[in-house]
Design a protein around this motif. Structure first.
Motif, PDB file in Angstrom:
ATOM      1  N   LEU A   1       6.052   9.389   6.921  1.00  0.00           N
ATOM      2  CA  LEU A   1       5.011   9.922   8.012  1.00  0.00           C
ATOM      3  C   LEU A   1       4.052   8.480   8.516  1.00  0.00           C
ATOM      4  CD1 LEU A   1       2.957  12.331   8.645  1.00  0.00           C
ATOM      5  CD2 LEU A   1       2.229  11.967   5.885  1.00  0.00           C
ATOM      6  N   ALA A   2       4.222   8.067   9.388  1.00  0.00           N
ATOM      7  CA  ALA A   2       3.440   7.328   9.953  1.00  0.00           C
ATOM      8  C   ALA A   2       2.948   7.337  10.585  1.00  0.00           C
ATOM      9  CB  ALA A   2       4.376   6.318  11.250  1.00  0.00           C
TER      10      ALA A   2
ATOM     11  N   THR B   1      -5.303   4.961   0.465  1.00  0.00           N
ATOM     12  CA  THR B   1      -5.093   5.844  -1.132  1.00  0.00           C
ATOM     13  C   THR B   1      -4.014   6.932  -1.117  1.00  0.00           C
ATOM     14  OG1 THR B   1      -6.418   7.611  -1.195  1.00  0.00           O
ATOM     15  CG2 THR B   1      -7.060   5.630  -2.428  1.00  0.00           C
ATOM     16  N   GLU B   2      -3.497   7.003   0.217  1.00  0.00           N
ATOM     17  CA  GLU B   2      -2.246   7.710   0.334  1.00  0.00           C
ATOM     18  C   GLU B   2      -1.812   7.426   1.333  1.00  0.00           C
ATOM     19  OE1 GLU B   2      -2.367  12.167  -1.349  1.00  0.00           O
ATOM     20  OE2 GLU B   2      -3.349  11.996   0.286  1.00  0.00           O
ATOM     21  N   LEU B   3      -2.031   7.041   1.903  1.00  0.00           N
ATOM     22  CA  LEU B   3      -1.308   6.035   3.584  1.00  0.00           C
ATOM     23  C   LEU B   3      -2.174   4.395   3.808  1.00  0.00           C
ATOM     24  CD1 LEU B   3      -0.837   8.584   6.488  1.00  0.00           C
ATOM     25  CD2 LEU B   3       0.618   7.788   4.655  1.00  0.00           C
ATOM     26  N   PRO B   4      -1.485   3.701   2.339  1.00  0.00           N
ATOM     27  CA  PRO B   4      -2.004   2.468   2.080  1.00  0.00           C
ATOM     28  C   PRO B   4      -2.372   1.404   3.326  1.00  0.00           C
ATOM     29  CG  PRO B   4      -0.660   3.278   0.287  1.00  0.00           C
ATOM     30  CD  PRO B   4      -0.472   4.270   1.310  1.00  0.00           C
ATOM     31  N   VAL B   5      -3.465   0.646   3.793  1.00  0.00           N
ATOM     32  CA  VAL B   5      -3.562  -0.092   4.864  1.00  0.00           C
ATOM     33  C   VAL B   5      -4.639   0.984   5.971  1.00  0.00           C
ATOM     34  CG1 VAL B   5      -2.859  -1.614   6.253  1.00  0.00           C
ATOM     35  CG2 VAL B   5      -2.784  -1.926   4.361  1.00  0.00           C
TER      36      VAL B   5
ATOM     37  N   VAL C   1      -0.833   3.416  -5.544  1.00  0.00           N
ATOM     38  CA  VAL C   1      -1.370   4.166  -4.117  1.00  0.00           C
ATOM     39  C   VAL C   1       0.150   4.762  -3.522  1.00  0.00           C
ATOM     40  CG1 VAL C   1      -2.814   3.038  -4.065  1.00  0.00           C
ATOM     41  CG2 VAL C   1      -0.391   1.855  -3.325  1.00  0.00           C
ATOM     42  N   GLY C   2       0.043   5.621  -2.484  1.00  0.00           N
ATOM     43  CA  GLY C   2       0.811   5.857  -1.796  1.00  0.00           C
ATOM     44  C   GLY C   2       1.332   7.511  -2.018  1.00  0.00           C
ATOM     45  N   LEU C   3       2.124   7.975  -1.344  1.00  0.00           N
ATOM     46  CA  LEU C   3       2.610   9.566  -1.034  1.00  0.00           C
ATOM     47  C   LEU C   3       3.525   9.975  -2.190  1.00  0.00           C
ATOM     48  CD1 LEU C   3       2.341  10.737   2.884  1.00  0.00           C
ATOM     49  CD2 LEU C   3       1.065  11.693   0.649  1.00  0.00           C
ATOM     50  N   SER C   4       3.668  10.612  -3.171  1.00  0.00           N
ATOM     51  CA  SER C   4       4.437  10.678  -3.664  1.00  0.00           C
ATOM     52  C   SER C   4       5.518  11.053  -3.001  1.00  0.00           C
ATOM     53  CB  SER C   4       4.209  12.208  -4.467  1.00  0.00           C
ATOM     54  OG  SER C   4       3.751  13.506  -3.910  1.00  0.00           O
ATOM     55  N   PRO C   5       6.724  11.498  -3.096  1.00  0.00           N
ATOM     56  CA  PRO C   5       7.567  12.233  -2.317  1.00  0.00           C
ATOM     57  C   PRO C   5       7.548  13.721  -1.480  1.00  0.00           C
ATOM     58  CG  PRO C   5       8.456  11.084  -3.679  1.00  0.00           C
ATOM     59  CD  PRO C   5       7.538  10.301  -3.874  1.00  0.00           C
TER      60      PRO C   5
ATOM     61  N   ASP D   1      -1.111  11.685  14.746  1.00  0.00           N
ATOM     62  CA  ASP D   1      -2.544  11.068  14.997  1.00  0.00           C
ATOM     63  C   ASP D   1      -3.215  11.245  14.872  1.00  0.00           C
ATOM     64  OD1 ASP D   1      -1.312  10.973  18.027  1.00  0.00           O
ATOM     65  OD2 ASP D   1      -2.006  13.203  18.094  1.00  0.00           O
ATOM     66  N   PRO D   2      -3.905  10.249  14.315  1.00  0.00           N
ATOM     67  CA  PRO D   2      -5.550  11.172  12.809  1.00  0.00           C
ATOM     68  C   PRO D   2      -5.826  11.747  12.934  1.00  0.00           C
ATOM     69  CG  PRO D   2      -6.294   9.162  14.788  1.00  0.00           C
ATOM     70  CD  PRO D   2      -4.148   9.436  14.624  1.00  0.00           C
ATOM     71  N   GLU D   3      -5.899  12.220  13.718  1.00  0.00           N
ATOM     72  CA  GLU D   3      -6.373  14.420  13.975  1.00  0.00           C
ATOM     73  C   GLU D   3      -6.385  15.141  12.845  1.00  0.00           C
ATOM     74  OE1 GLU D   3      -8.072  11.906  17.028  1.00  0.00           O
ATOM     75  OE2 GLU D   3      -6.221  12.449  16.387  1.00  0.00           O
ATOM     76  N   ALA D   4      -4.644  14.866  13.205  1.00  0.00           N
ATOM     77  CA  ALA D   4      -3.908  15.262  12.590  1.00  0.00           C
ATOM     78  C   ALA D   4      -3.969  15.257  10.816  1.00  0.00           C
ATOM     79  CB  ALA D   4      -2.247  15.359  13.411  1.00  0.00           C
ATOM     80  N   LEU D   5      -3.060  14.227  10.893  1.00  0.00           N
ATOM     81  CA  LEU D   5      -3.635  13.669   9.397  1.00  0.00           C
ATOM     82  C   LEU D   5      -5.111  14.244   8.316  1.00  0.00           C
ATOM     83  CD1 LEU D   5      -1.973  10.100   9.428  1.00  0.00           C
ATOM     84  CD2 LEU D   5      -1.089  12.097   8.885  1.00  0.00           C
ATOM     85  N   VAL D   6      -6.006  13.830   9.097  1.00  0.00           N
ATOM     86  CA  VAL D   6      -6.682  14.731   8.526  1.00  0.00           C
ATOM     87  C   VAL D   6      -7.390  15.466   8.183  1.00  0.00           C
ATOM     88  CG1 VAL D   6      -9.441  14.193   8.619  1.00  0.00           C
ATOM     89  CG2 VAL D   6      -8.714  12.353   9.264  1.00  0.00           C
ATOM     90  N   ALA D   7      -6.626  16.395   9.399  1.00  0.00           N
ATOM     91  CA  ALA D   7      -6.821  17.343   9.509  1.00  0.00           C
ATOM     92  C   ALA D   7      -5.507  18.174   7.461  1.00  0.00           C
ATOM     93  CB  ALA D   7      -6.274  18.903  10.271  1.00  0.00           C
TER      94      ALA D   7
END
Length: 359
Positions: free
Chosen positions: A179-180, A266-270, A329-333, A253-259
């Protein structure tokens, strides 16, 4: 130069010590003994949180400069600064851009408004107030002309014990769909810990004082360049779709990630989506530091050297290299797979709806 490093066994402090030793400086490290001191230093043991007895090892001696990275109660900085004021020429305090009041405007300079802080605050203090209190403690003891405040932003590189870049490297090394967070062209600001160390030593040697924002210039790297560098560093280039562990950066897209409820930073560092928080973290004005010699190495070098360091430790592990007491930090698998599935389903639904509308 005779340098006293308060700390010096982990991340920023260790990078400063190694840079000073490379210059042939005489380095003294004052630390609690939880980790081995780097070879080539004079090691003094003590616990700053139990002053005055914890500072007994610093009761004598003189140095040209002291570097301090303390991030908790400002009273700890106050006690050390008062003890050293008559025997050290200059005090460099590694502070943070968190000392600015929120929200931080895009392009904020060192003249931005500051949070309240007290050099006498003890116990648990919010991070920004703790760093501001540390600055005030140093200024009270050393005066404005002998105090240097290194207001760092996001710090990456070898020895990182927060886990942000190590998480990305470990995740990409695992392979599969990643997930980028997009857009890939989004500029990011950070500072390689070694560039921070080199600039800080240059600054104390030159007699600089006052505050400096210390991160890379905006546009030095993008989110896409950071993740592409992770792919190259971990050897994931050249894979084929037929390989089960091939890396596929699924830019979203950032909108899709936020939604989807993904937590930026925290879940996607940086990563931060464009907006108020992004402006605060990734658009700082660093012209003052650049004018005094700040040089930032390419992102590919920061990433490759961090990966080499992680491999020397045996790779990324759940409890390494995170500093004790800090949340992971970071998403779990499992969470990443859940989000990827949800996003794929939403995209498929939208495509079906689009075809139906066209018909």
């Amino acid at each position: 130069m005779r340098l006293l490093m308060l700390g010096g066994t982990e991340f920023v402090g260790r990078a400063v010590v190694e840079a000073a030793l490379d210059r042939g400086w005489d380095v003294t490290v004052f630390h609690r003994g939880r980790h081995p001191a780097p070879e080539g230093v004079t090691a003094l043991l003590g616990d700053r949180t139990t002053a005055p007895e914890g500072l007994a090892a610093l009761a004598t001696g003189s140095w040209d400069a002291v570097v301090d990275t303390w991030s908790l109660a400002p009273s700890v900085v106050r006690d050390a600064a008062r003890l050293l004021a008559g025997r050290v020429e200059r005090y460099a305090y590694v502070s943070s851009r968190s000392v600015y009041t929120w929200p931080m405007a895009a392009g904020l300079t060192e003249d931005g408004p500051l949070v309240e802080g007290s050099p006498d605050a003890g116990g648990e203090v919010p991070y920004g107030e703790a760093k501001r209190g540390g600055e005030l403690a140093v200024a009270d003891a050393f005066g404005a002309e002998r105090s240097l405040f290194v207001r760092a932003g996001l710090i990456l590189g070898p020895y990182e014990n927060v886990g942000r870049l190590p998480w990305w490297l470990g995740r990409i090394a695992r392979g599969g769909p990643v997930l980028a967070p997009g857009p890939g062209t989004l500029p990011i600001q950070y500072i390689d810990v070694r560039d921070l160390a080199e600039w800080t030593l240059d600054a104390v040697a030159a007699g600089l004082s006052g505050p400096y924002n210390l991160v890379s210039p905006s546009g030095h790297a993008t989110m896409g360049e950071l993740l592409d560098a992770c792919v190259r560093a971990t050897g994931r280039t050249g894979g084929t779709d037929a390989e089960a562990d091939a890396v596929e950066l699924r830019w979203t897209d950032p909108e899709a990630l936020v939604a989807a409820g993904v937590e930026p930073w925290t879940e996607l560092p940086v990563w931060l989506p464009p907006g108020e928080t992004y402006d605060a973290m990734h658009t700082a004005d660093v012209s003052r530091a650049l004018a005094t010699g700040l040089r930032c190495r390419p992102v590919v070098e920061t990433v490759a050297d961090t990966w080499a360091w992680l491999e020397s430790l045996g790779g990324v592990a759940p409890d390494r290299p995170n500093r004790p007491g800090r949340p992971p930090v970071g998403l779990s698998p499992e969470r990443e797979a859940e989000v990827l599935t949800a996003l794929a389903g939403a995209a498929g639904h939208a495509e079906t709806a689009g075809h139906a509308g066209h018909a």
